[in-house]
Design an enzyme around this catalytic site. Structure first.
Site, mmCIF file in Angstrom:
data_model
loop_
_atom_site.group_PDB
_atom_site.id
_atom_site.type_symbol
_atom_site.label_atom_id
_atom_site.label_comp_id
_atom_site.label_asym_id
_atom_site.label_seq_id
_atom_site.Cartn_x
_atom_site.Cartn_y
_atom_site.Cartn_z
ATOM 1 N N ASP A 39 0.908 -1.023 -0.035
ATOM 2 C CA ASP A 39 0.076 -0.001 0.110
ATOM 3 C C ASP A 39 0.846 1.282 0.079
ATOM 4 O O ASP A 39 0.728 2.126 -0.929
ATOM 5 C CB ASP A 39 -1.149 -0.004 1.280
ATOM 6 C CG ASP A 39 -0.212 -0.341 2.639
ATOM 7 O OD1 ASP A 39 0.988 -0.365 2.539
ATOM 8 O OD2 ASP A 39 -0.881 -0.345 3.307
ATOM 9 N N VAL A 92 -2.243 8.912 6.162
ATOM 10 C CA VAL A 92 -3.086 8.936 5.124
ATOM 11 C C VAL A 92 -4.039 7.561 5.360
ATOM 12 O O VAL A 92 -3.272 6.705 5.944
ATOM 13 C CB VAL A 92 -2.461 8.977 3.753
ATOM 14 C CG1 VAL A 92 -2.140 10.322 3.379
ATOM 15 C CG2 VAL A 92 -1.689 7.795 3.354
ATOM 16 N N ASP A 147 6.778 3.939 3.788
ATOM 17 C CA ASP A 147 6.870 5.105 4.688
ATOM 18 C C ASP A 147 8.479 5.275 4.889
ATOM 19 O O ASP A 147 9.491 5.644 4.344
ATOM 20 C CB ASP A 147 5.960 5.108 5.830
ATOM 21 C CG ASP A 147 6.063 6.161 6.845
ATOM 22 O OD1 ASP A 147 6.419 7.105 6.393
ATOM 23 O OD2 ASP A 147 5.750 6.042 7.908
ATOM 24 N N ASP A 200 -5.079 2.149 6.959
ATOM 25 C CA ASP A 200 -6.124 2.313 8.041
ATOM 26 C C ASP A 200 -5.513 3.205 9.204
ATOM 27 O O ASP A 200 -4.138 3.552 9.371
ATOM 28 C CB ASP A 200 -6.268 1.001 8.906
ATOM 29 C CG ASP A 200 -5.024 0.776 9.637
ATOM 30 O OD1 ASP A 200 -3.956 0.428 9.070
ATOM 31 O OD2 ASP A 200 -5.139 0.343 10.789
HETATM 32 P P1 IMP Z 1 7.243 1.325 6.727
HETATM 33 O O1 IMP Z 1 8.010 0.257 7.119
HETATM 34 O O2 IMP Z 1 7.717 2.519 7.563
HETATM 35 O O3 IMP Z 1 7.908 1.687 5.508
HETATM 36 O O4 IMP Z 1 5.778 1.335 6.918
HETATM 37 C C1 IMP Z 1 5.043 0.674 5.941
HETATM 38 C C2 IMP Z 1 3.770 0.375 6.606
HETATM 39 O O5 IMP Z 1 3.336 1.300 7.810
HETATM 40 C C3 IMP Z 1 2.703 0.331 5.443
HETATM 41 O O6 IMP Z 1 2.513 -0.841 4.641
HETATM 42 C C4 IMP Z 1 1.401 0.712 6.195
HETATM 43 O O7 IMP Z 1 0.843 -0.393 6.630
HETATM 44 C C5 IMP Z 1 1.903 1.577 7.364
HETATM 45 N N1 IMP Z 1 1.690 3.000 6.909
HETATM 46 C C6 IMP Z 1 2.971 3.743 6.774
HETATM 47 N N2 IMP Z 1 2.302 5.123 6.522
HETATM 48 C C7 IMP Z 1 0.993 5.041 6.830
HETATM 49 C C8 IMP Z 1 -0.058 5.961 6.610
HETATM 50 O O8 IMP Z 1 -0.024 7.163 6.550
HETATM 51 N N3 IMP Z 1 -1.374 5.544 6.944
HETATM 52 C C9 IMP Z 1 -1.670 4.434 7.297
HETATM 53 N N4 IMP Z 1 -0.583 3.147 7.273
HETATM 54 C C10 IMP Z 1 0.629 3.630 7.077
HETATM 55 MG MG MG Z 2 1.288 -2.147 4.804
#
Ligand code: IMP
Ligand code: MG
Length: 187
Positions: A104, A157, A107, A163
């Site tokens: 999705d 978001v 981040d 979610d």
């Molecule tokens: P990362 O490991 O920091 O790249 O985070 C990835 C996961 O965090 C994504 O697959 C999402 O499930 C969740 N996530 C990151 N940013 C958001 C956001 O803005 N809204 C909701 N879920 C997020």
């Molecule tokens: Mg995710």
């Protein structure tokens, strides 16, 4: 569910339903070309990638297989911890397979960085990534993002699978919540 149905909690829309559908079709056409005549396994990260996977897989013109993995990096807060736990593993052996991870959003990049290395470690022939959204300003780990959708600013978001405390996943577009929704909530 549409923004009008939850307008008290939504600040503004970032990516419309039509924009999401258009981008997913575009990426699906490219992926169908790139993997023509090849075996392809789509791996979706639960639960956020489910909406993207459904739309994306139907827009492909090649016959693929799909599997799911549930990973946790966030708990109930906003910040990725960097520590990834497998809540539910794939049901198939990925040895020798071409894999396209469907996500999705990227981040910090911690989740995908871990997953790409994990699948390669299990002997996958190739591992590429499609993320519907990315927040470039938040990246802490570089992830090879071959197929991408929309860049979004550093805001939390929701919608189209994403979610806030398990809500808003069934919103048909991507939107920013009103601060009042999460004010006072623990990060
Ligand atoms: P990362 O490991 O920091 O790249 O985070 C990835 C996961 O965090 C994504 O697959 C999402 O499930 C969740 N996530 C990151 N940013 C958001 C956001 O803005 N809204 C909701 N879920 C997020
Ligand atoms: Mg995710």
């Amino acid at each position: 569910m549409q923004i009008a149905d939850v307008q008290d909690e939504i600040d503004h829309e970032l990516v419309s339903k039509a924009q999401i559908e258009g981008k997913i079709k575009e990426v699906a056409a490219q992926v169908s070309k790139d993997y023509a005549g090849k075996d392809l396994l789509l791996v979706a990260v639960l639960k956020g990638a489910v909406n993207t996977l459904a739309a994306f897989s139907q827009a492909l013109s090649i016959n693929v297989q799909m599997d799911f993995m549930s990973l946790s990096s966030y708990g109930e807060g906003f910040e990725s911890s960097g520590k990834i736990t497998v809540r539910q593993d794939l049901s198939c052996d990925v040895k020798g397979r071409n894999i396209l991870i469907v996500e999705d959003i990227i981040d910090s990049g911690y989740t995908l960085d871990w997953l790409v290395r994990e699948l390669k470690g299990r002997g996958a022939a190739s591992v590429e990534v499609f993320a519907l959204l990315e927040k470039p300003s938040r990246r802490e780990v570089e992830v090879p993002l071959k197929y991408k959708g929309y860049e979004v600013p550093d805001e939390f978001v929701v919608g189209f699978g994403l979610d806030y405390k398990e809500h808003f996943r069934n919103l048909d577009s991507i939107a920013v919540l009103k601060p009042s929704v999460y004010e006072g909530a623990a990060a």
